[in-house]
Design a protein around this motif. Structure first.
Motif, PDB file in Angstrom:
ATOM      1  N   ALA A 123       0.826  -1.209   0.000  1.00 50.76           N
ATOM      2  CA  ALA A 123       0.000   0.000   0.000  1.00 50.76           C
ATOM      3  C   ALA A 123       0.861   1.260   0.000  1.00 50.76           C
ATOM      4  CB  ALA A 123      -0.928  -0.011   1.208  1.00 50.76           C
ATOM      5  N   ALA A 124       1.960   1.225   0.761  1.00 49.21           N
ATOM      6  CA  ALA A 124       2.863   2.380   0.779  1.00 49.21           C
ATOM      7  C   ALA A 124       3.525   2.568  -0.571  1.00 49.21           C
ATOM      8  CB  ALA A 124       3.921   2.180   1.869  1.00 49.21           C
ATOM      9  N   ARG A 125       3.897   1.452  -1.190  1.00 46.58           N
ATOM     10  CA  ARG A 125       4.528   1.528  -2.513  1.00 46.58           C
ATOM     11  C   ARG A 125       3.537   2.066  -3.549  1.00 46.58           C
ATOM     12  NH1 ARG A 125       5.841  -3.480  -2.818  1.00 46.58           N
ATOM     13  NH2 ARG A 125       7.915  -3.316  -1.897  1.00 46.58           N
ATOM     14  N   ASP A 126       2.302   1.573  -3.502  1.00 49.16           N
ATOM     15  CA  ASP A 126       1.290   2.026  -4.463  1.00 49.16           C
ATOM     16  C   ASP A 126       0.941   3.497  -4.244  1.00 49.16           C
ATOM     17  OD1 ASP A 126       1.262  -0.500  -5.499  1.00 49.16           O
ATOM     18  OD2 ASP A 126      -0.505  -1.158  -4.360  1.00 49.16           O
ATOM     19  N   ALA A 127       0.903   3.920  -2.992  1.00 50.16           N
ATOM     20  CA  ALA A 127       0.606   5.324  -2.702  1.00 50.16           C
ATOM     21  C   ALA A 127       1.694   6.230  -3.266  1.00 50.16           C
ATOM     22  CB  ALA A 127       0.481   5.529  -1.194  1.00 50.16           C
ATOM     23  N   MET A 133       5.646   9.393  -8.157  1.00 43.35           N
ATOM     24  CA  MET A 133       7.071   9.096  -7.994  1.00 43.35           C
ATOM     25  C   MET A 133       7.526   8.102  -9.049  1.00 43.35           C
ATOM     26  SD  MET A 133       7.747   8.749  -3.880  1.00 43.35           S
ATOM     27  CE  MET A 133       7.408  10.083  -2.743  1.00 43.35           C
ATOM     28  N   THR A 134       8.763   8.266  -9.479  1.00 44.23           N
ATOM     29  CA  THR A 134       9.365   7.313 -10.400  1.00 44.23           C
ATOM     30  C   THR A 134       9.812   6.076  -9.613  1.00 44.23           C
ATOM     31  OG1 THR A 134      11.566   8.253 -10.109  1.00 44.23           O
ATOM     32  CG2 THR A 134      10.174   9.213 -11.838  1.00 44.23           C
ATOM     33  N   GLY A 135      10.201   5.054 -10.343  1.00 45.74           N
ATOM     34  CA  GLY A 135      10.654   3.829  -9.690  1.00 45.74           C
ATOM     35  C   GLY A 135      11.834   4.070  -8.760  1.00 45.74           C
ATOM     36  N   LYS A 141      12.918   6.808  -1.496  1.00 46.91           N
ATOM     37  CA  LYS A 141      12.183   7.526  -0.465  1.00 46.91           C
ATOM     38  C   LYS A 141      11.214   6.656   0.338  1.00 46.91           C
ATOM     39  CE  LYS A 141      12.357  11.977  -2.885  1.00 46.91           C
ATOM     40  NZ  LYS A 141      11.570  13.127  -3.404  1.00 46.91           N
ATOM     41  N   VAL A 142      10.851   5.508  -0.205  1.00 47.72           N
ATOM     42  CA  VAL A 142       9.854   4.675   0.488  1.00 47.72           C
ATOM     43  C   VAL A 142      10.437   3.311   0.870  1.00 47.72           C
ATOM     44  CG1 VAL A 142       7.594   3.552   0.290  1.00 47.72           C
ATOM     45  CG2 VAL A 142       7.967   5.820  -0.717  1.00 47.72           C
TER      46      VAL A 142
END
Length: 260
Positions: A123-127, A133-135, A141-142
């Motif tokens: 969920a954090a990655r999808d947000a 954000m780019t890959g 950052k995440v």
């Protein structure tokens, strides 16, 4: 043996000179730090890439399993036989040791980085992706901040293994705390061997404790549970039913506390 070991460790002559304990500790740490730095430069970026893309997972699992089966001493002798005729000077003694230490450190470092990134909440990655954000930004950052606990865990595991295995450097004629074990065996001074082993164990524990302190302040409190602990404590205090004594200034009192 305990008394002899204590006497050897407390002998002032063993704490000075080019073959004293401080010098051997410095050599031991230098060998370990250099091998860990090279291994980290190789393993951590590779582990992050595998965790981010999901490619090469089978490679990491097999590499970690195979590395546990590699005999360090056998690999050291193989490197010595292969490289000694090709290298001259002190490097002929040090390069085989560094290769063994780097090979030993790569699997836990890579596994920690890979597992940490892969375990990030989707969920954090999808947000983050939804914010545009780019890959690479998602990774930097995440995923990396959230993966820090496992990255540190892999680094601490690799550090303990490398510090313990650096004693093999003495077999090739290099320095380090392994000199006390090898030299003590040659002259049958077992108290020297036991003392060397104790110093290695203490050094590993001290370095691991220092890394634990660094991890405590480098990792976000939200990931370690420290912030939730403080919040729960504060909330518990606020919800406590215990009455508090509050002193009200005399000018603000509407009722005289002294009976007339």
């Amino acid at each position: 043996m305990i008394n002899k070991t204590f006497a050897w460790l407390t002998d002032p002559s063993h704490w000075s000179g080019s073959d004293g304990i401080p010098t051997r500790i410095f050599e031991h740490l230098w060998y370990s730090a250099l091998a860990l730095a090279v291994a980290a430069l190789i393993a951590i970026p590779l582990g992050l890439a595998i965790g981010h893309t999901g490619r090469g997972r089978l490679f990491v699992v097999n590499l970690a399993g195979a590395a546990r089966a590699i005999p360090s001493l056998g690999l050291l002798y193989l490197m010595v036989l292969w490289l000694f005729p090709k290298i001259s000077g002190d490097n002929a003694f040090l390069v085989p040791v560094f290769i063994v230490l780097i090979v030993l450190a790569i699997p836990p470092l890579m596994a920690g980085a890979y597992a940490g990134v892969e375990g990030v909440d989707p969920a954090a990655r999808d947000a983050a992706k939804g914010m545009g954000m780019t890959g690479m930004q998602v990774l930097r950052k995440v995923e990396v901040p959230n993966a820090l606990p496992l990255i540190f865990s892999g680094f601490r595991s690799a550090t303990l293994q490398v510090i313990a295995t650096t004693t093999l450097a003495a077999i090739t004629g290099a320095g380090g705390l392994g000199r006390f074990l090898i030299d003590g065996q040659k002259i049958l001074q077992y108290e020297q061997m036991v003392s060397g082993a104790i110093v290695v164990a203490v050094l590993a524990l001290v370095v691991d404790a220092l890394l634990a302190v660094v991890q405590r302040y480098a990792v976000s409190p939200g990931l370690t549970g420290r912030s939730s602990g403080r919040s729960a404590s504060a909330l518990s205090t606020q919800r406590s039913n215990t009455p508090l004594d509050v002193e009200i200034p005399v000018a603000q009192r509407t009722v005289d506390s002294q009976p007339s």
